[in-house]
Design an enzyme around this catalytic site. Structure first.
Site, mmCIF file in Angstrom:
data_model
loop_
_atom_site.group_PDB
_atom_site.id
_atom_site.type_symbol
_atom_site.label_atom_id
_atom_site.label_comp_id
_atom_site.label_asym_id
_atom_site.label_seq_id
_atom_site.Cartn_x
_atom_site.Cartn_y
_atom_site.Cartn_z
ATOM 1 N N TRP A 416 -5.436 3.990 8.899
ATOM 2 C CA TRP A 416 -4.701 3.257 7.872
ATOM 3 C C TRP A 416 -3.200 3.413 8.068
ATOM 4 C CZ3 TRP A 416 -0.912 4.252 4.367
ATOM 5 C CH2 TRP A 416 -0.650 3.244 3.420
ATOM 6 N N TYR A 420 -0.686 0.459 8.973
ATOM 7 C CA TYR A 420 0.355 0.122 8.004
ATOM 8 C C TYR A 420 1.723 0.095 8.677
ATOM 9 C CZ TYR A 420 3.199 0.353 3.745
ATOM 10 O OH TYR A 420 4.110 0.100 2.756
ATOM 11 N N ASP A 436 -7.924 -0.453 3.331
ATOM 12 C CA ASP A 436 -7.060 -0.157 2.188
ATOM 13 C C ASP A 436 -7.821 -0.399 0.886
ATOM 14 O OD1 ASP A 436 -4.037 0.107 1.228
ATOM 15 O OD2 ASP A 436 -4.962 -1.530 0.085
#
Length: 472
Positions: A416, A420, A436
């Protein structure tokens, strides 16, 4: 990268603004190059050539149209899509790297020889790094001439020219005018104050765009002391190459109004480029909305928020710290921690405002002293050391896939966080954050299937992520 001749000419005949920045129209009989949307009489086919960049048109001997100002168009969105050598090089040139480190520095950052970089850019946009930097300097010079009262000699050096003579020659060649002529034609309502290095810019973008919504997205995540969001206006300190810069951003009539106070006026190119990345001003919203709106599941989201942007970052390391701090806590909680971090370790600027702490500053700290769980503190110090040593780039010129792999090799960085950062710090338009929590909840509520990564939404999956966040 140019569309075929017939497509280009049809865009010129219809004065289609969607193609502004994607290519430029040069007219042999006038020696002028224009935007596709230029309101002038459409030239005859036999007199027209098309170029992939303003620099390529200038290199071919054409000067900028005074009516449509083609050198001031939004940048081409295709370079944010491309992760190849040319795309990476163009993003670094846009950030002002040539003026700071020259072509050798550009080649060094990209990991290729100067000859390879030059060949890749010539093949892609019809101009090499020197010509591209020259075109950028010319546009910066015009901005300074039209929006400030700086002496002409100061404008020349602030724009990156090596001499006043080179500056004068370039202005005449590109704009068919003298520097004083450009200044006389400037808009008096955009004047700045040279004593404090304040410049007011009108940064263009492609419509549609809900600029207020983008500023609200940034404002909701504003770090106390570093950033501020009040009455629709977003203000923050940016760490520019030659000192801090303070930018105040607000919606204009079809443009972003940017008031920049600079420690060094020569940072204007870098600061404006970083603001453009922060708000995703060079996106092609029509292409994004057409592609995503064709999916019946996404069509209601697209019609509700046409032109939704994928905000980036002004500094990759700062965003990495934000991402680590924000793991498993609320946005409000992350802001509090980041504000403490900035207050304790950031430098003061502009009457009590703060610069976000540098990688070098945080790399020297004991993780146990950071205001967060120790494991998270260790991850931040590890990333800071990697950035300070140059083993981690987190800037627009890196290879996105390679950088993701480097991030995943660091302790405390999972998929993640890596994705990101790829989405926001590296500006990748094709990142679906399917893991997410907010994205999953919105997708489930709307009956949208995320399994398999949804390659049918490529290359715009970052915009799907933002649509699902906005719907949550």
């Amino acid at each position: 990268m140019l569309p075929d001749f017939d497509t280009c000419y049809l865009a010129v005949r219809s004065r289609d603004p969607r193609f502004d920045g994607w290519f430029f129209t040069a007219v042999r009989t006038t020696g002028i190059y224009c935007r596709p949307s230029c309101p002038a009489i459409t030239p005859q086919r036999r007199n027209v050539t098309f170029h992939a960049s303003a620099a390529a048109a200038q290199r071919a001997g054409y000067r900028a149209c005074k009516r449509c100002r083609p050198d001031a168009t939004p940048g081409s969105a295709q370079w944010d899509l491309r992760g190849d050598l040319a795309g990476r090089a163009l993003r670094l040139i846009g950030d002002g790297l040539i003026d700071r480190e020259g072509v050798p520095g550009l080649a060094r950052r990209l990991g290729y020889s100067q000859r390879q970089v030059n060949r890749a850019l010539l093949d892609a946009v019809g101009a090499g790094p020197i010509a591209l930097a020259r075109a950028q300097r010319a546009q910066t010079a015009r901005t300074l001439l039209e929006t400030t009262t700086l002496p002409v000699a100061d404008v020349a050096f602030a724009a990156g020219f090596a001499s006043v003579r080179q500056f004068n020659d370039t202005v005449r060649a590109v704009f068919a005018s003298t520097p004083t002529g450009l200044r006389a034609a400037g808009r008096p309502d955009a004047a700045g104050d040279p004593d404090i290095g304040t410049i007011t810019l009108r940064l263009p973008y492609r419509a549609p765009m809900d600029l207020s919504a983008t500023l609200e997205f940034l404002g909701a995540r504003a770090i106390p002391g570093v950033e501020q969001f009040t009455d629709g206006t977003f203000t923050r300190v940016i760490s520019a190459p030659h000192g801090p810069a303070l930018v105040t951003l607000s919606p204009g009539d079809g443009y972003l109004a940017c008031r920049a106070t600079l420690a060094e006026v020569r940072d204007l190119v870098t600061v404006s480029a970083r603001v453009r990345r922060l708000l995703d001003l060079d996106a092609d919203p029509v292409a994004v909305d057409d592609a995503l709106g064709a999916d019946p599941a996404l069509a209601p989201l697209v019609s509700k928020r046409p032109g939704l942007r994928s905000p980036g970052a002004v500094d990759g390391f700062e965003l990495a710290v934000r991402a680590i701090v924000g793991q498993q806590i609320s946005v409000a909680g992350a802001r509090t921690v980041l504000g403490r971090l900035a207050a304790e370790h950031g430098a003061r600027a502009f009457g009590g405002r703060l610069q976000f702490p540098t990688a070098e500053r945080l790399a020297a700290l004991d993780p146990a002293t950071l205001p967060m769980p120790r494991a998270r503190g260790r991850t931040i110090v590890t990333i800071a050391r990697a950035c300070a040593e140059g083993t981690l780039g987190l800037d627009p010129g890196v290879d996105r896939g390679d950088e993701r792999a480097r991030l995943l090799a660091l302790p405390g960085v999972g998929p993640w966080t890596a994705d990101y950062l790829r989405l926001r710090a590296l500006g990748d338009p094709d990142v679906l954050l399917a893991g997410d929590l907010g994205v999953r909840r919105s997708a489930q509520a709307l009956g949208i299937e995320l399994a398999g990564g949804r390659g049918d939404w490529a290359p715009w999956r970052s915009y799907v992520t933002h649509h699902l966040w906005a719907a949550h």
